[in-house]
Design an enzyme around this catalytic site. Sequence first.
Site, PDB file in Angstrom:
ATOM      1  NE  ARG A  41       8.199  11.579  -0.825  1.00 27.12           N
ATOM      2  CZ  ARG A  41       8.771  10.555  -1.421  1.00 27.12           C
ATOM      3  NH1 ARG A  41       9.578   9.774  -0.750  1.00 27.12           N
ATOM      4  NH2 ARG A  41       8.563  10.304  -2.691  1.00 27.12           N
TER       5      ARG A  41
ATOM      6  NE  ARG B  13       8.003   2.093  -5.393  1.00 27.22           N
ATOM      7  CZ  ARG B  13       7.365   3.194  -4.986  1.00 27.22           C
ATOM      8  NH1 ARG B  13       7.810   3.877  -3.964  1.00 27.22           N
ATOM      9  NH2 ARG B  13       6.283   3.606  -5.608  1.00 27.22           N
TER      10      ARG B  13
ATOM     11  CG  ASP C 190      -0.441   4.472  -2.313  1.00 23.16           C
ATOM     12  OD1 ASP C 190       0.578   3.796  -2.067  1.00 23.16           O
ATOM     13  OD2 ASP C 190      -0.521   5.238  -3.296  1.00 23.16           O
TER      14      ASP C 190
ATOM     15  CB  CYS D  86       8.363   5.315  -0.494  1.00 23.40           C
ATOM     16  SG  CYS D  86       7.368   6.714  -0.023  1.00 23.40           S
TER      17      CYS D  86
ATOM     18  CE  LYS E  39       2.038  10.883  -3.144  1.00 25.57           C
ATOM     19  NZ  LYS E  39       2.897  10.053  -4.012  1.00 25.57           N
ATOM     20  CG  ASN E  40      -0.051   8.860  -6.364  1.00 24.10           C
ATOM     21  OD1 ASN E  40       0.916   9.512  -5.964  1.00 24.10           O
ATOM     22  ND2 ASN E  40      -0.374   7.681  -5.849  1.00 24.10           N
TER      23      ASN E  40
END
Length: 420
Positions: free
Chosen positions: A398, A122, A306, A117, A22-23
């Site tokens: 997600r 952030r 994570d 999230c 994903k990242n």
Amino acid sequence: MAKFRIWGNRPLQGEITVGGSKNAALPILAATLLTESPSTIHNVPDLLDVRTMIMVLESLGARVETVDRGSYTIYPQQLKPLEPPYELIRKMRASFLVTGPLLARFGKAQVPLPGGCAIGSRPIDLHLKGFAHLGVEVSMRSGYIEGWAEKVHSGEVYLDFPSVGATENVMMLAATIEGETVIANAAREPEVVDLAHFLSLMGAEISGVGSDTVVVRGRKHLEGCSYTIMNDRIEAGTFCVAAAITKGEVIVRGVEYALLRSVLTKLEEVGVQVEKIDEYDVLVAMKERPHATNIKTMPYPGFPTDMQAQFMALLCLADGVSVITETVFESRFAHVGELERMGAKVQVEGRSAVVMGVERLTGAMVTATDLRAGAALVLAGLAAEGMTEVNGVGHIDRGYERLEEKLASLGASIERVSDE
Ligand code: UD1
């Protein structure tokens, strides 16, 4: 929102191959906008966040065509200097990654401040400072960031913190600026390296990726290309913990061993058997109750934030007291209250959580408040006695593709129940 119903206390067995990262996918999809020519991206995971990024690209005028499962061609020729819709940017912080490409293509960008999230404040100050060092004039107005990049130039960017997103945004803009840009204190995450490989294929010259000093020699006109995204090390780590927490035995395939080192080392420390089968395959097996250990999340190559929540689920069942310190995000312990509903004993003190291991967790109704917190609750449910219902599965979707199907293929008893 759907929920997962899990009947726990069954060891997971078998083999699982992880999917695309994903990242890595999110910044690379954004980077396809840096040129007018099309790019085809393979191994893109089918996740809510990826769909959001595709919608962001389309909202800006790019055409996205599905070539095959996990492969998309992006045609960015008709891109327009539009504002990406607030609704999309608010949903996912990573959508702010289109800012660098918009500045590169049009010399200006107007982008709503991002959401993401619920894991602490952030900010995006490092992205903006980075752009400013490359000649972008930045201002903030009624919830929008406005950037003017008429006189961009190469330069030296020092990041106060090795932010993944800021490194990526700056790297993308710098890839289109002739001359040498140095990013000092850059993020070293493997996903940043994957983006750099993609930018290099497009025609930029990038050295030092994977170290804390990245040097970009850009080119005004980049070319689209074909690229295969790396696999997801966080998904792999989650399956490794799933094997350990259920006292199972699982071969996790598809992620370079070195990228999982911090997680695998911690697993070994608590008594899990970890066997490197080859460069991309690892066997994880557990027979006993885990020992306690201490964990501090850090930028790569440190222990990934994570994986913090998932590891906490494991340590909740450890023999002894563990301390988990979160240094990357301000508040990332939303899973604690939910794990306590299952019988865990955890005390949060500022940025640390003291986890007093218990012998067993019991199934309960719990709610995922963010992506990794959700994964932690699923893991706890797999180990708990009785039935666990994890609400808020949308958060899990997600970042995990068909998590319930993959776990079921390892023998887990888990089903998705849609909430009518
Ligand atoms: C990325 C990952 C996310 C991961 C995180 C840290 C993606 C799509 N997401 O998020 O899964 O948890 O890296 O490994 O790749 N910060 C600032 N100012 C900024 C930018 C960041 O203060 O301008 C702070 C953040 O608030 C946070 C820390 O730096 O406390 C790390 O953030 P960053 O590395 O930027 O994470 P993301 O790129 O958002």
